[in-house]
Design a protein around this motif. Structure first.
Motif, PDB file in Angstrom:
ATOM      1  N   ARG A  88       0.856  -1.185   0.000  1.00 49.05           N
ATOM      2  CA  ARG A  88       0.000   0.000   0.000  1.00 49.05           C
ATOM      3  C   ARG A  88       0.891   1.233   0.000  1.00 49.05           C
ATOM      4  NH1 ARG A  88      -5.352  -1.138   1.482  1.00 49.05           N
ATOM      5  NH2 ARG A  88      -5.669  -3.139   2.549  1.00 49.05           N
ATOM      6  N   ALA A  89       0.361   2.316  -0.550  1.00 46.22           N
ATOM      7  CA  ALA A  89       1.036   3.599  -0.376  1.00 46.22           C
ATOM      8  C   ALA A  89       0.897   4.021   1.084  1.00 46.22           C
ATOM      9  CB  ALA A  89       0.405   4.638  -1.295  1.00 46.22           C
ATOM     10  N   PRO A  90       1.811   4.835   1.598  1.00 48.20           N
ATOM     11  CA  PRO A  90       1.721   5.257   2.992  1.00 48.20           C
ATOM     12  C   PRO A  90       0.391   5.934   3.306  1.00 48.20           C
ATOM     13  CG  PRO A  90       3.864   5.827   2.088  1.00 48.20           C
ATOM     14  CD  PRO A  90       3.034   5.354   0.934  1.00 48.20           C
ATOM     15  N   ASP A  91      -0.187   5.582   4.451  1.00 47.53           N
ATOM     16  CA  ASP A  91      -1.435   6.187   4.906  1.00 47.53           C
ATOM     17  C   ASP A  91      -1.140   7.385   5.790  1.00 47.53           C
ATOM     18  OD1 ASP A  91      -3.759   4.437   4.011  1.00 47.53           O
ATOM     19  OD2 ASP A  91      -2.419   2.939   4.873  1.00 47.53           O
ATOM     20  N   LYS A  92      -2.001   8.384   5.738  1.00 45.28           N
ATOM     21  CA  LYS A  92      -1.840   9.575   6.563  1.00 45.28           C
ATOM     22  C   LYS A  92      -2.402   9.378   7.971  1.00 45.28           C
ATOM     23  CE  LYS A  92      -1.940  12.779   2.659  1.00 45.28           C
ATOM     24  NZ  LYS A  92      -2.640  13.943   2.032  1.00 45.28           N
ATOM     25  N   ARG A  93      -3.197   8.327   8.143  1.00 44.63           N
ATOM     26  CA  ARG A  93      -3.794   8.068   9.445  1.00 44.63           C
ATOM     27  C   ARG A  93      -3.741   6.578   9.727  1.00 44.63           C
ATOM     28  NH1 ARG A  93      -9.072   6.997  11.549  1.00 44.63           N
ATOM     29  NH2 ARG A  93      -9.948   6.882   9.430  1.00 44.63           N
ATOM     30  N   TRP A  94      -3.384   6.222  10.958  1.00 43.03           N
ATOM     31  CA  TRP A  94      -3.325   4.823  11.347  1.00 43.03           C
ATOM     32  C   TRP A  94      -4.398   4.444  12.357  1.00 43.03           C
ATOM     33  CZ3 TRP A  94       2.475   3.266  12.444  1.00 43.03           C
ATOM     34  CH2 TRP A  94       3.208   3.357  11.258  1.00 43.03           C
ATOM     35  N   GLY A  95      -4.909   5.414  13.106  1.00 44.99           N
ATOM     36  CA  GLY A  95      -5.806   5.039  14.184  1.00 44.99           C
ATOM     37  C   GLY A  95      -6.812   6.108  14.516  1.00 44.99           C
ATOM     38  N   ALA A  96      -7.618   5.800  15.519  1.00 44.42           N
ATOM     39  CA  ALA A  96      -8.609   6.737  16.035  1.00 44.42           C
ATOM     40  C   ALA A  96      -8.921   6.338  17.468  1.00 44.42           C
ATOM     41  CB  ALA A  96      -9.877   6.730  15.190  1.00 44.42           C
ATOM     42  N   GLY A  97      -8.999   7.310  18.343  1.00 42.97           N
ATOM     43  CA  GLY A  97      -9.324   7.023  19.727  1.00 42.97           C
ATOM     44  C   GLY A  97      -8.342   6.058  20.347  1.00 42.97           C
ATOM     45  N   ARG A  98      -8.846   4.967  20.852  1.00 42.01           N
ATOM     46  CA  ARG A  98      -8.028   3.975  21.559  1.00 42.01           C
ATOM     47  C   ARG A  98      -7.620   2.799  20.673  1.00 42.01           C
ATOM     48  NH1 ARG A  98      -8.772   3.679  27.486  1.00 42.01           N
ATOM     49  NH2 ARG A  98      -9.532   5.696  28.211  1.00 42.01           N
ATOM     50  N   VAL A  99      -7.652   2.988  19.375  1.00 41.85           N
ATOM     51  CA  VAL A  99      -7.324   1.922  18.437  1.00 41.85           C
ATOM     52  C   VAL A  99      -6.231   2.402  17.487  1.00 41.85           C
ATOM     53  CG1 VAL A  99      -8.237   0.305  16.726  1.00 41.85           C
ATOM     54  CG2 VAL A  99      -9.736   1.180  18.538  1.00 41.85           C
ATOM     55  N   THR A 100      -5.254   1.542  17.210  1.00 38.39           N
ATOM     56  CA  THR A 100      -4.202   1.872  16.253  1.00 38.39           C
ATOM     57  C   THR A 100      -3.736   0.607  15.552  1.00 38.39           C
ATOM     58  OG1 THR A 100      -2.182   3.166  15.943  1.00 38.39           O
ATOM     59  CG2 THR A 100      -2.189   1.626  17.785  1.00 38.39           C
ATOM     60  N   LEU A 101      -2.778   0.776  14.641  1.00 38.50           N
ATOM     61  CA  LEU A 101      -2.271  -0.322  13.825  1.00 38.50           C
ATOM     62  C   LEU A 101      -0.779  -0.513  14.044  1.00 38.50           C
ATOM     63  CD1 LEU A 101      -4.056   0.617  10.473  1.00 38.50           C
ATOM     64  CD2 LEU A 101      -4.845  -1.007  12.206  1.00 38.50           C
ATOM     65  N   LEU A 102      -0.295  -1.689  13.639  1.00 39.01           N
ATOM     66  CA  LEU A 102       1.118  -2.034  13.812  1.00 39.01           C
ATOM     67  C   LEU A 102       1.528  -3.002  12.723  1.00 39.01           C
ATOM     68  CD1 LEU A 102       2.882  -2.856  17.158  1.00 39.01           C
ATOM     69  CD2 LEU A 102       2.991  -4.535  15.316  1.00 39.01           C
ATOM     70  N   GLY A 103       2.791  -2.919  12.292  1.00 40.56           N
ATOM     71  CA  GLY A 103       3.315  -3.859  11.305  1.00 40.56           C
ATOM     72  C   GLY A 103       2.670  -3.697   9.942  1.00 40.56           C
ATOM     73  N   ASP A 104       2.439  -4.813   9.237  1.00 40.04           N
ATOM     74  CA  ASP A 104       1.888  -4.753   7.885  1.00 40.04           C
ATOM     75  C   ASP A 104       0.503  -4.126   7.838  1.00 40.04           C
ATOM     76  OD1 ASP A 104       4.106  -5.844   6.752  1.00 40.04           O
ATOM     77  OD2 ASP A 104       3.287  -7.853   6.479  1.00 40.04           O
ATOM     78  N   ARG A 117       6.078   6.699  14.071  1.00 42.99           N
ATOM     79  CA  ARG A 117       6.244   5.570  13.191  1.00 42.99           C
ATOM     80  C   ARG A 117       5.835   5.873  11.741  1.00 42.99           C
ATOM     81  NH1 ARG A 117       9.970   3.048  13.921  1.00 42.99           N
ATOM     82  NH2 ARG A 117       9.127   1.263  12.815  1.00 42.99           N
ATOM     83  N   ARG A 118       4.862   6.743  11.540  1.00 42.46           N
ATOM     84  CA  ARG A 118       4.535   7.131  10.157  1.00 42.46           C
ATOM     85  C   ARG A 118       5.718   7.835   9.509  1.00 42.46           C
ATOM     86  NH1 ARG A 118      -0.193   9.355  12.131  1.00 42.46           N
ATOM     87  NH2 ARG A 118       0.549  11.425  11.528  1.00 42.46           N
ATOM     88  N   ALA A 119       6.357   8.725  10.261  1.00 44.65           N
ATOM     89  CA  ALA A 119       7.519   9.428   9.721  1.00 44.65           C
ATOM     90  C   ALA A 119       8.651   8.455   9.402  1.00 44.65           C
ATOM     91  CB  ALA A 119       7.992  10.484  10.713  1.00 44.65           C
ATOM     92  N   ARG A 120       8.778   7.423  10.183  1.00 45.01           N
ATOM     93  CA  ARG A 120       9.846   6.446   9.997  1.00 45.01           C
ATOM     94  C   ARG A 120       9.570   5.517   8.811  1.00 45.01           C
ATOM     95  NH1 ARG A 120      14.756   4.057   9.851  1.00 45.01           N
ATOM     96  NH2 ARG A 120      14.893   2.082  10.946  1.00 45.01           N
ATOM     97  N   THR A 121       8.348   5.042   8.675  1.00 47.56           N
ATOM     98  CA  THR A 121       8.068   3.963   7.734  1.00 47.56           C
ATOM     99  C   THR A 121       7.642   4.417   6.344  1.00 47.56           C
ATOM    100  OG1 THR A 121       5.795   3.812   8.577  1.00 47.56           O
ATOM    101  CG2 THR A 121       7.442   2.371   9.584  1.00 47.56           C
TER     102      THR A 121
END
Length: 404
Positions: free
Chosen positions: A275-291, A334-338
């Motif tokens: 996937r192309a990089p996403d500008k958002r990974w999460g919302a509230g108390r939920v987020t993403l990690l890895g692939d 992590r968005r800036a890194r990946t």
């Protein structure tokens, strides 16, 4: 009054999910890992773990056990299918420079070690198999997940570590399909001892619209990957070794020997997606990690490494006072890194897919001129040096002295 530890729900029991569980447990948080498979295992393919990944494993406390089987690499070789090298990267120097090596390891071995380490942290760590997260809802005080068996579980935070098409990702960001890169990967494992595969071997060979990579993951065990352009959704009729043997006939030794030594049932075919990089990974108390957050194609060998880094940063940032804000801090880092790594991996994949003879000659010339003095330096700066923030006093050299 003492603040109670957070309970973190993790969807996905792969390497990223287990690494996150271990890092969080080491900081006193409770974790509950939910894995859709009925058995906790993570495939039979190999992983190339650059030094930033082994620094993370050292920080997690499992590197010594990994090194009991995983060979330390001294030089990684890049060249043509004929065996003409255009770059040799002396990664063995990373041991002295950063305290940790570059290695290759069987995915299942690393998965087993991480799983055992999580379980060993005590009753506040649960790994539940046969329990896919099929839905979630959150409010100001926590997150509730719905499992495939109908059970509902409440926690303070939810981490989606369930892959490129994971349910948590889809619930957060929508059902957008990943993009097909234009090429397919065949992966396999051979039991082979060969004079041209000494311990710590790594070769990445480029051909016309196809590539072949091989490295040893344990004594006498070689992981390999063949990549070729093609349409997605295909399958192999009969023994896939016939197709692969024809594709790589005449390639640098021991490519043909490796393929011949591989049982057909040990070969896995898969379309390569990202996937192309996403500008958002999460919302509230939920987020993403890895692939689930940043799928990175194999072209730079950073997929597992970045998941391990994610786990450490997540554990550093997550606190009990304001979990949602803590998750946004994690995501920002992590968005800036990946994002840049996702883009570089895509570009190298396109470079490797070239079929035109003139473009192939230009590719080989450019690689010979640029890779040894520039690309390797950039890769070390952008991929390896980041992890020095987690270096520990124990150098890997001491592990070697102990006979590991």
């Amino acid at each position: 009054m003492t603040q109670r530890p957070l309970t973190v729900l993790i969807s996905g029991g792969g390497i990223g999910g287990l690494a996150a569980a271990l890092a969080l447990r080491q900081r006193g948080l409770r974790v509950r890992v939910f894995e859709r498979a009925t058995e906790l295992r993570d495939g039979g393919a190999g992983l190339h773990i650059w030094t930033n990944g082994t620094i993370a494993l050292q920080r997690l406390g499992v590197l010594r056990e990994v090194l009991e089987t995983a060979p330390m690499q001294q030089i990684t070789h890049f060249g043509t299918w004929r065996g003409d090298l255009f770059g040799a990267w002396p990664v063995g120097g990373f041991i002295e420079k950063y305290g940790c090596p570059t290695i290759a390891v069987e995915r299942s071995v690393l998965h087993r070690i991480l799983s055992a380490a999580v379980t060993a942290t005590g009753d506040d760590a649960e790994i539940r198999t046969g329990a896919a997260v099929v839905g979630f809802e959150q409010d100001d005080t926590g997150v509730t997940v719905e499992l495939s068996d109908g059970d509902r579980v409440r926690g303070d935070v939810l981490i989606g570590a369930d892959g490129i098409n994971g349910m948590v990702r889809n619930g957060l960001l929508g059902m957008a399909r990943p993009r097909y890169t234009g090429y397919i990967a065949w992966r396999g494992k051979a039991e082979l001892r060969h004079e041209k595969i000494p311990p710590g071997t790594f070769y990445a060979l480029f051909g016309p619209g196809t590539r072949f990579t091989f490295y040893d993951v344990a004594p006498g065990v070689v992981h390999w990957m063949s990549v070729a352009n093609g349409e997605p959704g295909g399958h192999d009729d009969g023994d896939p070794r016939e197709l692969l043997a024809q594709r790589h006939r005449g390639w640098m030794a021991p490519v043909e020997e490796i393929l011949a030594a591989t049982p057909p049932e040990a070969i896995i075919r898969g379309d390569v997606l990202d996937r192309a990089p996403d500008k958002r990974w999460g919302a509230g108390r939920v987020t993403l990690l890895g692939d689930a957050a940043h799928p990175i194609t194999f072209n730079i060998g950073q997929g597992a490494c970045q998941a391990l880094e994610d786990a450490l940063v997540l554990a550093e940032e997550l606190d009990t006072t304001d979990p949602a804000t803590a998750l946004r801090r994690y995501e920002k880092q992590r968005r800036a890194r990946t994002a840049g790594l996702q883009k570089v991996a895509w570009r190298i994949g396109r470079l490797g897919a070239v079929e035109n003879p003139l473009l192939i000659r230009l590719r080989e010339l450019g690689m010979r001129l640029v890779w040894p003095w520039l690309v390797f330096r950039i890769a070390e700066r952008d991929q390896i040096a980041y992890a020095t923030r987690w270096r520990t006093p124990e150098p890997t050299a001491s592990l070697q002295k102990d006979g590991v």
